[in-house]
Enzyme design. Structure first.
Site, PDB file in Angstrom:
ATOM      1  CD  GLU A 169      -2.555  -1.059   2.751  1.00  0.00           C
ATOM      2  OE1 GLU A 169      -2.787   0.019   3.316  1.00  0.00           O
ATOM      3  OE2 GLU A 169      -2.848  -2.166   3.237  1.00  0.00           O
TER       4      GLU A 169
ATOM      5  CE  LYS B 270       5.688   4.479   6.633  1.00  0.00           C
ATOM      6  NZ  LYS B 270       5.508   5.873   6.992  1.00  0.00           N
TER       7      LYS B 270
ATOM      8  NE  ARG C 255       3.065   5.675  15.792  1.00  0.00           N
ATOM      9  CZ  ARG C 255       3.673   5.306  16.897  1.00  0.00           C
ATOM     10  NH1 ARG C 255       3.334   5.861  18.043  1.00  0.00           N
ATOM     11  NH2 ARG C 255       4.600   4.377  16.880  1.00  0.00           N
TER      12      ARG C 255
ATOM     13  CD  GLU D 238      -0.621   8.527   8.090  1.00  0.00           C
ATOM     14  OE1 GLU D 238      -0.986   7.607   8.846  1.00  0.00           O
ATOM     15  OE2 GLU D 238       0.401   9.194   8.283  1.00  0.00           O
TER      16      GLU D 238
ATOM     17  CG  PHE E  21      -4.065   2.085   6.831  1.00  0.00           C
ATOM     18  CD1 PHE E  21      -3.855   1.310   7.956  1.00  0.00           C
ATOM     19  CD2 PHE E  21      -3.794   3.443   6.889  1.00  0.00           C
ATOM     20  CE1 PHE E  21      -3.405   1.880   9.138  1.00  0.00           C
ATOM     21  CE2 PHE E  21      -3.342   4.027   8.063  1.00  0.00           C
ATOM     22  CZ  PHE E  21      -3.151   3.238   9.187  1.00  0.00           C
TER      23      PHE E  21
ATOM     24  NE  ARG F 249       8.234  -0.436  16.419  1.00  0.00           N
ATOM     25  CZ  ARG F 249       7.760   0.647  15.805  1.00  0.00           C
ATOM     26  NH1 ARG F 249       7.565   0.648  14.507  1.00  0.00           N
ATOM     27  NH2 ARG F 249       7.489   1.727  16.493  1.00  0.00           N
TER      28      ARG F 249
HETATM   29  P1  ATP Z   1       5.946   3.902  13.882  1.00  0.00           P
HETATM   30  O1  ATP Z   1       4.574   4.492  13.717  1.00  0.00           O
HETATM   31  O2  ATP Z   1       6.095   2.600  13.178  1.00  0.00           O
HETATM   32  O3  ATP Z   1       6.470   3.928  15.261  1.00  0.00           O
HETATM   33  P2  ATP Z   1       6.869   6.287  12.771  1.00  0.00           P
HETATM   34  O4  ATP Z   1       5.992   7.073  13.667  1.00  0.00           O
HETATM   35  O5  ATP Z   1       8.273   6.771  12.525  1.00  0.00           O
HETATM   36  O6  ATP Z   1       6.970   4.786  13.165  1.00  0.00           O
HETATM   37  P3  ATP Z   1       6.621   5.463  10.164  1.00  0.00           P
HETATM   38  O7  ATP Z   1       7.836   4.679  10.344  1.00  0.00           O
HETATM   39  O8  ATP Z   1       6.732   6.542   9.164  1.00  0.00           O
HETATM   40  O9  ATP Z   1       6.086   6.137  11.443  1.00  0.00           O
HETATM   41  O10 ATP Z   1       5.477   4.411   9.739  1.00  0.00           O
HETATM   42  C1  ATP Z   1       4.334   4.039  10.360  1.00  0.00           C
HETATM   43  C2  ATP Z   1       3.134   4.953  10.080  1.00  0.00           C
HETATM   44  O11 ATP Z   1       2.819   5.041   8.699  1.00  0.00           O
HETATM   45  C3  ATP Z   1       1.838   4.417  10.635  1.00  0.00           C
HETATM   46  O12 ATP Z   1       1.740   4.626  12.009  1.00  0.00           O
HETATM   47  C4  ATP Z   1       0.786   5.182   9.863  1.00  0.00           C
HETATM   48  O13 ATP Z   1       0.538   6.403  10.499  1.00  0.00           O
HETATM   49  C5  ATP Z   1       1.472   5.495   8.560  1.00  0.00           C
HETATM   50  N1  ATP Z   1       0.857   4.902   7.353  1.00  0.00           N
HETATM   51  C6  ATP Z   1       0.729   5.536   6.170  1.00  0.00           C
HETATM   52  N2  ATP Z   1       0.164   4.770   5.246  1.00  0.00           N
HETATM   53  C7  ATP Z   1      -0.116   3.587   5.821  1.00  0.00           C
HETATM   54  C8  ATP Z   1      -0.697   2.379   5.369  1.00  0.00           C
HETATM   55  N3  ATP Z   1      -1.112   2.229   4.112  1.00  0.00           N
HETATM   56  N4  ATP Z   1      -0.811   1.359   6.253  1.00  0.00           N
HETATM   57  C9  ATP Z   1      -0.386   1.500   7.529  1.00  0.00           C
HETATM   58  N5  ATP Z   1       0.183   2.622   8.024  1.00  0.00           N
HETATM   59  C10 ATP Z   1       0.326   3.659   7.184  1.00  0.00           C
END
Ligand code: ATP
Length: 586
Positions: free
Chosen positions: A249, A251, A271, A301, A341, A418
């Site tokens: 998907e 991101k 979150r 998102e 998502f 995670r």
């Molecule tokens: P994390 O949330 O894993 O601790 P982070 O805050 O640095 O790490 P990222 O590493 O950028 O965030 O990636 C996770 C986030 O990506 C998710 O928490 C969600 O908000 C976002 N996201 C965007 N698109 C999607 C998708 N298609 N499916 C799941 N999450 C998505």
């Protein structure tokens, strides 16, 4: 049935005296089994320096400075003495204890404080808001301290300032709960992840035993702790980890939302399980109309959009929503698009135990797609090539990369975990494009909304001197002021063509083609591989060109430049390569 606050404080003193995790768990387990069940949730919150689960958003709101003022008042010490004690002990609690011990005892306590007394006072402190709240908070706290022994005062002050210094975290409490009530650790943790409420888990364990804790399921209105992703650097590794295939998907780079809908009531959690509903009145409206189920918990998102061009903006634009005032105005000026998502619950059915393909299908059924509400763009991928192509498309669309998800039977929604069911593939560098570029307008897209009758975005190209052609490198819609729009629309209209100019190489189809003539100065975030732009096609990578991410018009029309004086394809390649070098050097 009650419990004296002194008894709780004895446990806190024992906890403070150890740094060993196992010992701490034992002491906590003993505390929890001795606590009367009807106040166990309160004891748990206080032990963590809170009074409610975080998602309720009610905080005690007593800053250390304020607490010190109360200490001064209650102990009769001078400001200098209070400051000195604080500096020496580094903590309001200890400072107060020392000062109180010095003070001759004047009151004879007729009644000792109970846990319930202290908790009720804390609730009153948390609930007093608005003008005069500070004075009310101070007087309640002073009243409490006047009744407390020095060591009780120490812990009261630590709780109200949210700084317990016991080293006890949520996970330690879960260990202790499992031990005290004979629950399995995973079961306790699951209950916590589904409810984000450790007090409720404790209350259930104490009242209903392990069976009760096992019965936990998602509930509309109570935030579920988010499922999180692992990260790998390459498509190959990801596919291997997922057993050869996965659902990829886009991101999106915005703010994650967990949306709870129950009839007309819509609540949005962040979150971190904070209630952020008031920041997004527009999202509430969209979900009321666009989610066909009566009750549901969905995840999406939220991405900021340019209201005039409908294009994605960098996530920083969401900061306008964080200012409490003028939210309605921010919602209008800085709209968001939602990309759904996941779905955790729908009309009586807990979907967290269902694999992803089933959840995705449900999502398709109940989300009514519209301009600002869609499912995340996604497709099945089985080869690294497919992943890379899709990755470049995602970046081109303003996304951060891909989220590649397991589709096997085990691909359930793992609240709070995670794991390798979700793996992110992100661009591994982030750098600023420092230089501006001068690009040629070769096409235009119609504007909508406020931009009706003008252009919404322009298709921009670099010059390729070897082939003597113009190759597209971005579509720009941002940075145009009203006056620019007026004059530039007029100029672009004069340059309109019926078909693509023979010297233009493009894969993208604009609404109108334009004679290459007008040169504009553009700044972007960075240069990336692009499957849709023809600049440097096949040069850096087979089957890809280069594109500029988040381009903006700087306001400068380069009438001093001919189209052949525009930035060249090789300059863009150079910019791309130097970005990579910069990353390697870091
Ligand atoms: P994390 O949330 O894993 O601790 P982070 O805050 O640095 O790490 P990222 O590493 O950028 O965030 O990636 C996770 C986030 O990506 C998710 O928490 C969600 O908000 C976002 N996201 C965007 N698109 C999607 C998708 N298609 N499916 C799941 N999450 C998505």
């Amino acid at each position: 049935m009650g419990m004296l606050f002194r008894e709780l404080v004895d446990f806190y003193e024992r906890l403070e005296a150890t740094t060993k995790r196992l010992e701490m768990t034992d002491i906590l387990a003993e505390l929890l089994s001795k606590t009367p069940p009807d106040i166990i949730d309160k004891v748990v919150y206080m032990t963590l320096g809170e009074i409610y689960p975080a998602y309720r958003g009610l905080e005690l709101g007593v800053a250390e400075k304020l607490a010190l003022r109360v200490v001064k008042q209650v102990t009769g010490a001078s400001e200098k003495e209070v400051d000195e004690a604080y500096a020496r002990h580094g903590d309001v609690g200890n400072a107060a204890m020392v000062l109180l011990r010095r003070k001759p005892q004047t009151t004879l306590f007729t009644q000792e404080l109970t846990v319930q007394d202290v908790y009720s006072a804390f609730e009153k402190i948390a609930r007093s808001t608005g003008p005069g709240a500070v004075d009310v908070k101070m007087s309640i706290l002073a009243g409490l301290l006047a009744q407390a022994s020095p060591v009780e005062a120490k812990h009261i002050l630590r709780i109200v300032t949210g700084n317990m210094r016991l080293g006890v975290a949520d996970m330690t409490i879960l260990d202790a709960l499992a031990k005290a009530f004979g629950c399995e650790r995973e079961v306790c943790e699951r209950a916590y992840n589904l409810s984000s409420d450790i007090g409720l888990v404790a209350l259930t364990a104490a009242r209903e035993g392990p069976e009760g804790v096992r019965r936990f399921s998602v509930r509309v209105g109570i935030p579920v702790r988010c499922m999180l992703a692992e990260r790998l650097a390459s498509a190959e590794e990801i596919l291997e980890k997922l057993g050869g295939r996965g659902f990829a998907e886009y991101k999106y780079d915005g703010e994650r939302m967990q949306i709870h809908k129950s009839g007309e009531t819509v609540v949005i959690f962040s979150r971190r399980q904070e209630n952020i509903t008031s920041q997004y009145p527009d999202v509430v409206e969209m979900v009321r109309k666009g989610v066909s189920a009566k009750e549901a918990i969905l995840e999406c998102e939220a991405v900021p959009l340019d209201p005039e061009t409908g294009e994605t903006l960098p996530f920083q634009e969401l900061m306008h929503r964080k200012r409490k005032k003028e939210i309605e105005k921010a919602a209008e000026e800085y709209p968001v698009a939602l990309y759904f998502f996941d779905i955790l619950y729908v009309d009586g059915e807990d979907l967290t135990t269902q694999p992803l393909p089933i959840r995705r299908k449900k999502l398709e059924e109940i989300v009514v797609e519209g301009e600002r509400m869609r499912l995340s763009t996604g497709r099945m991928v089985e080869t690294p090539m497919e992943v890379e192509k899709f990755f470049a498309e995602a970046v081109e669309a303003g996304c951060e990369g891909l989220m590649i998800k397991s589709v096997d039977e085990e691909s359930v929604y793992r609240a709070g975990a995670r794991g390798w069911q979700w793996i992110k593939l992100k661009r591994d560098y982030r750098s600023e494009m420092i230089d501006t570029v001068d690009l040629v307008v070769v096409g235009a897209f119609h504007g909508r909304g406020r931009r009706k009758g003008r252009f919404g975005a322009l298709l921009m190209a670099v010059y390729n001197p070897e082939k003597d052609v113009f190759q597209t490198v971005c579509k720009v819609g941002s940075g145009f002021k009203d006056v620019d729009l007026e004059t530039l629309t007029e100029r672009v209209n004069r340059l309109r063509l019926d078909a693509k100019h023979p010297r233009v190489e493009a894969l993208m189809e604009p609404d109108v083609w334009v004679q290459p003539s007008l040169v504009l100065e553009i700044i972007g975030a960075e240069v990336t591989l692009s499957p849709v732009h023809t600049c440097a096609w096949d040069v850096v990578k087979q089957g890809y060109g280069l594109g500029i991410r988040f381009p903006r018009f700087t306001g400068r029309v380069r009438d001093d430049k001919k189209p052949e004086d525009a930035t060249t394809d090789s300059e863009i390649v150079e910019m791309y390569r130097s970005q990579l070098k910069k990353v390697e050097a870091e």
